[in-house]
Design a protein around this motif. Structure first.
Motif, PDB file in Angstrom:
ATOM      1  N   GLN A 124       2.467  10.348  19.786  1.00  0.00           N
ATOM      2  CA  GLN A 124       1.166  11.010  19.837  1.00  0.00           C
ATOM      3  C   GLN A 124       0.315  10.592  18.636  1.00  0.00           C
ATOM      4  N   ASN A 125      -1.000  10.413  18.868  1.00  0.00           N
ATOM      5  CA  ASN A 125      -1.869  10.049  17.751  1.00  0.00           C
ATOM      6  C   ASN A 125      -2.163  11.275  16.892  1.00  0.00           C
ATOM      7  N   PHE A 126      -2.812  11.040  15.765  1.00  0.00           N
ATOM      8  CA  PHE A 126      -3.001  12.102  14.782  1.00  0.00           C
ATOM      9  C   PHE A 126      -3.954  13.185  15.302  1.00  0.00           C
ATOM     10  N   GLU A 127      -4.929  12.822  16.118  1.00  0.00           N
ATOM     11  CA  GLU A 127      -5.837  13.835  16.670  1.00  0.00           C
ATOM     12  C   GLU A 127      -5.083  14.800  17.576  1.00  0.00           C
ATOM     13  N   VAL A 128      -4.218  14.273  18.429  1.00  0.00           N
ATOM     14  CA  VAL A 128      -3.446  15.141  19.326  1.00  0.00           C
ATOM     15  C   VAL A 128      -2.510  16.033  18.521  1.00  0.00           C
ATOM     16  N   LEU A 129      -1.858  15.449  17.516  1.00  0.00           N
ATOM     17  CA  LEU A 129      -0.952  16.235  16.687  1.00  0.00           C
ATOM     18  C   LEU A 129      -1.696  17.350  15.946  1.00  0.00           C
ATOM     19  N   ALA A 130      -2.913  17.034  15.474  1.00  0.00           N
ATOM     20  CA  ALA A 130      -3.703  18.043  14.766  1.00  0.00           C
ATOM     21  C   ALA A 130      -4.095  19.181  15.705  1.00  0.00           C
ATOM     22  N   ASN A 131      -4.477  18.854  16.932  1.00  0.00           N
ATOM     23  CA  ASN A 131      -4.831  19.892  17.902  1.00  0.00           C
ATOM     24  C   ASN A 131      -3.638  20.787  18.213  1.00  0.00           C
ATOM     25  N   ASN A 132      -2.467  20.182  18.398  1.00  0.00           N
ATOM     26  CA  ASN A 132      -1.256  20.974  18.642  1.00  0.00           C
ATOM     27  C   ASN A 132      -0.933  21.872  17.450  1.00  0.00           C
ATOM     28  N   PHE A 133      -1.137  21.342  16.253  1.00  0.00           N
ATOM     29  CA  PHE A 133      -0.838  22.099  15.035  1.00  0.00           C
ATOM     30  C   PHE A 133      -1.735  23.332  14.941  1.00  0.00           C
ATOM     31  N   HIS A 134      -3.043  23.158  15.187  1.00  0.00           N
ATOM     32  CA  HIS A 134      -3.982  24.267  15.037  1.00  0.00           C
ATOM     33  C   HIS A 134      -3.851  25.290  16.157  1.00  0.00           C
ATOM     34  N   GLN A 135      -3.194  24.946  17.254  1.00  0.00           N
ATOM     35  CA  GLN A 135      -2.933  25.939  18.290  1.00  0.00           C
ATOM     36  C   GLN A 135      -1.931  26.991  17.827  1.00  0.00           C
ATOM     37  N   PHE A 136      -1.043  26.602  16.920  1.00  0.00           N
ATOM     38  CA  PHE A 136       0.008  27.524  16.475  1.00  0.00           C
ATOM     39  C   PHE A 136      -0.282  28.154  15.113  1.00  0.00           C
ATOM     40  N   PHE A 137      -1.100  27.514  14.286  1.00  0.00           N
ATOM     41  CA  PHE A 137      -1.276  28.001  12.923  1.00  0.00           C
ATOM     42  C   PHE A 137      -2.759  28.156  12.603  1.00  0.00           C
ATOM     43  N   GLY A 138      -3.091  29.321  12.014  1.00  0.00           N
ATOM     44  CA  GLY A 138      -4.445  29.582  11.576  1.00  0.00           C
ATOM     45  C   GLY A 138      -4.599  29.343  10.083  1.00  0.00           C
ATOM     46  N   LYS A 139      -5.820  29.582   9.594  1.00  0.00           N
ATOM     47  CA  LYS A 139      -6.101  29.313   8.184  1.00  0.00           C
ATOM     48  C   LYS A 139      -5.245  30.166   7.259  1.00  0.00           C
ATOM     49  N   GLU A 183       2.787   3.283   4.519  1.00  0.00           N
ATOM     50  CA  GLU A 183       2.609   4.729   4.316  1.00  0.00           C
ATOM     51  C   GLU A 183       1.666   4.997   3.138  1.00  0.00           C
ATOM     52  N   LYS A 184       1.811   4.215   2.053  1.00  0.00           N
ATOM     53  CA  LYS A 184       0.916   4.388   0.897  1.00  0.00           C
ATOM     54  C   LYS A 184      -0.533   4.092   1.287  1.00  0.00           C
ATOM     55  N   PHE A 185      -0.726   3.069   2.115  1.00  0.00           N
ATOM     56  CA  PHE A 185      -2.079   2.747   2.574  1.00  0.00           C
ATOM     57  C   PHE A 185      -2.659   3.919   3.362  1.00  0.00           C
ATOM     58  N   PHE A 186      -1.854   4.517   4.217  1.00  0.00           N
ATOM     59  CA  PHE A 186      -2.327   5.651   5.018  1.00  0.00           C
ATOM     60  C   PHE A 186      -2.726   6.823   4.121  1.00  0.00           C
ATOM     61  N   VAL A 187      -1.898   7.148   3.111  1.00  0.00           N
ATOM     62  CA  VAL A 187      -2.221   8.259   2.203  1.00  0.00           C
ATOM     63  C   VAL A 187      -3.491   7.963   1.426  1.00  0.00           C
ATOM     64  N   SER A 188      -3.639   6.708   0.974  1.00  0.00           N
ATOM     65  CA  SER A 188      -4.841   6.359   0.205  1.00  0.00           C
ATOM     66  C   SER A 188      -6.091   6.465   1.071  1.00  0.00           C
ATOM     67  N   GLN A 189      -5.975   6.118   2.363  1.00  0.00           N
ATOM     68  CA  GLN A 189      -7.116   6.262   3.264  1.00  0.00           C
ATOM     69  C   GLN A 189      -7.483   7.732   3.458  1.00  0.00           C
ATOM     70  N   LEU A 190      -6.482   8.608   3.491  1.00  0.00           N
ATOM     71  CA  LEU A 190      -6.760  10.037   3.653  1.00  0.00           C
ATOM     72  C   LEU A 190      -7.577  10.586   2.495  1.00  0.00           C
ATOM     73  N   ILE A 191      -7.258  10.158   1.279  1.00  0.00           N
ATOM     74  CA  ILE A 191      -7.896  10.771   0.101  1.00  0.00           C
ATOM     75  C   ILE A 191      -9.122  10.006  -0.372  1.00  0.00           C
ATOM     76  N   GLU A 212     -11.366   6.428  13.432  1.00  0.00           N
ATOM     77  CA  GLU A 212     -10.522   5.373  13.999  1.00  0.00           C
ATOM     78  C   GLU A 212      -9.093   5.487  13.494  1.00  0.00           C
ATOM     79  N   LEU A 213      -8.935   5.912  12.240  1.00  0.00           N
ATOM     80  CA  LEU A 213      -7.603   6.063  11.658  1.00  0.00           C
ATOM     81  C   LEU A 213      -6.818   7.155  12.376  1.00  0.00           C
ATOM     82  N   PHE A 214      -7.516   8.246  12.742  1.00  0.00           N
ATOM     83  CA  PHE A 214      -6.830   9.385  13.357  1.00  0.00           C
ATOM     84  C   PHE A 214      -6.545   9.166  14.845  1.00  0.00           C
ATOM     85  N   LYS A 215      -7.106   8.115  15.420  1.00  0.00           N
ATOM     86  CA  LYS A 215      -6.814   7.797  16.814  1.00  0.00           C
ATOM     87  C   LYS A 215      -5.551   6.954  16.951  1.00  0.00           C
ATOM     88  N   LYS A 216      -4.988   6.557  15.830  1.00  0.00           N
ATOM     89  CA  LYS A 216      -3.754   5.777  15.849  1.00  0.00           C
ATOM     90  C   LYS A 216      -2.541   6.696  15.793  1.00  0.00           C
TER      91      LYS A 216
END
Length: 440
Positions: free
Chosen positions: A23-38, A115-123, A129-133
């Motif tokens: 699953q891409n990161f957008e789908v994972l994020a949607n699943n995550f927010h269905q179970f957990f609130g702020k 993995e380091k490249f991915f973390v650096s892109q996040l911050i 486009e990154l989150f669709k991968k």
């Protein structure tokens, strides 16, 4: 701020290797927010950091990447410097291969360049486009074309923020310690599926509950000077006996061989494999040569009596050498392995092991007599399988003949039981030869 069992089950489902790899990161994020609130974000974030610090609980790189992504995604609408887990991102990017004698506890895992490249892109520059991968696509990126962005500004902001905290709040350490055996030898990939239930049980014990272990910490006591007491000359002084409390020190050499040139990790894997299947000739020679070179290795190969029966069936020569290596070792009782050998079904391999042991060490007479009696009973009960019965009778007679010739047993002690056995199977040549030996 406790994590409920249902919340942990949902989190582990999202973090499963199958979901994080496909699953891409957008789908994972949607699943995550269905179970957990702020309101749940901080406690879930602390739980994710705990999982990252224990590499035997988060095994696959895709799971590791998704854990880091969730730490970012929970606070993506805030500046990265305000994210309570900003220090995790910088620690992950700065992580290097740990030295041999470095403290193994509470370290962030060593990331791959992808993995380091991915973390650096996040911050630095997160993009849609990154989150669709998927995490698998991130791990397949060409490491040579990846450039980690400049995050020195974030490091300065974090350093300024930490400098404002009191010293007492920065010197606590977690109560959880890493398993040194897993750290030194890694996970056995062949057993990871079998151990998933145990891992989930460990994670639940660590993270669930009002006073869960991952929320505790150890910190020095804030020392306050006791005020001086007024002591009158006539006052009775109370004397307290000082209690002695020794310090416990972890022995980092407990799983190391006395011979530093031997690769214990490889030898452990060979022994584990030997208990499951027949080794190849080179593998057998390698394991036997190492055991002959340093017999104390057997103490670190996790060969319990319950596994010994399989070792006898698949690799009898290694089983013999393992029992010989256990001799003289105070931490192991040889009788437990002999008891297991007595319970093993009669076969060519089990007879071979007992025969070799009897010729190389002094086995208890009681064990040999009971083992022979057990084999006789087994042969006599196989009336429905004549061919196999005659084969085992020949092997057993040859085995007893060898023990008598080697003067390991006295034929007189077994005449009462062996003569009827030989007469019953008199049609077999080896039984006749044994009978003549007993009568002579």
């Amino acid at each position: 701020m406790s994590i409920e069992p249902s919340q942990l089950a949902s989190l582990l489902t999202i973090l499963s290797e199958e979901n994080t790899s496909t699953q891409n990161f957008e789908v994972l994020a949607n699943n995550f927010h269905q179970f957990f609130g702020k309101a749940d974000f901080f406690k879930i974030g602390c739980a994710l950091v705990t999982l990252l610090q224990n590499k035997d609980l988060i095994v696959h790189p895709s799971q590791r990447i998704v854990c880091v992504f969730f730490l970012y995604d929970m606070y993506r609408n805030d500046p990265i410097a305000v994210n309570p887990f900003a220090t995790v991102f910088t620690s992950l990017i700065n992580s290097t291969k740990e030295e041999k004698n470095q403290d193994i506890n509470w370290n962030m895992p060593k990331l791959t360049p992808q993995e380091k490249f991915f973390v650096s892109q996040l911050i630095t520059s997160p993009s849609k486009e990154l989150f669709k991968k998927t995490a698998a696509q991130i791990l397949e990126l060409d490491a040579g074309n990846l450039n980690i962005g400049d995050f020195s500004g974030l490091q300065v902001l974090i350093a300024e923020k930490l400098s404002e905290l009191p010293h007492m709040s920065k010197i606590a350490i977690p109560c959880l310690l890493s398993d040194i055996e897993t750290y030194l030898f890694g996970n056995d990939e062949a057993n990871q599926k079998n151990e998933s239930e145990d891992q989930n049980a460990i994670i639940e014990a660590m993270l669930v509950g009002q006073d869960a272990p991952f929320r505790r910490c150890v910190k020095p006591e804030f020392i306050r000077l006791a005020p001086p007491l007024y002591v009158d000359q006539d006052e009775l002084i109370w004397l307290e006996e000082n209690s002695y409390s020794p310090d416990f020190v972890w022995d980092n050499t407990i799983l190391n061989s006395t011979n530093s040139s031997l690769n214990i990790s490889e030898i452990r894997k060979l022994m584990t494999k030997a208990c499951k299947t027949q080794l190849t000739i080179p593998e057998t020679k390698n394991l036997e040569s190492n055991l002959r070179q340093d017999s104390s290795l057997i103490l670190y190969l996790d060969l319990s009596p319950s596994k010994f029966s399989n070792l006898v069936e698949y690799n009898p020569s290694i089983a013999v050498l393992s029992l010989l290596s256990f001799q003289g070792k105070e931490s192991n009782d040889l009788s437990a392995y002999l008891d297991e050998l007595f319970k093993i079904k009669m076969s060519v391999h089990s007879l071979e092991v007992v025969n070799n042991l009897a010729n190389k060490v002094i086995l208890p007479d009681e064990f040999i007599h009971l083992y022979i009696s057990n084999c006789i009973a087994k042969c006599e009960s196989m009336n429905d399988e004549k061919q196999l019965q005659h084969r085992l009778v020949r092997l057993l007679c040859a085995f007893i003949q060898n023990l008598i010739r080697s003067k390991i047993i006295d034929a007189v002690d077994l005449q009462v039981e062996l003569k009827p056995f030989c007469i019953e199977f008199s049609a077999i040549r080896e039984a006749n030869q044994l009978y003549r030996t007993l009568t002579n």
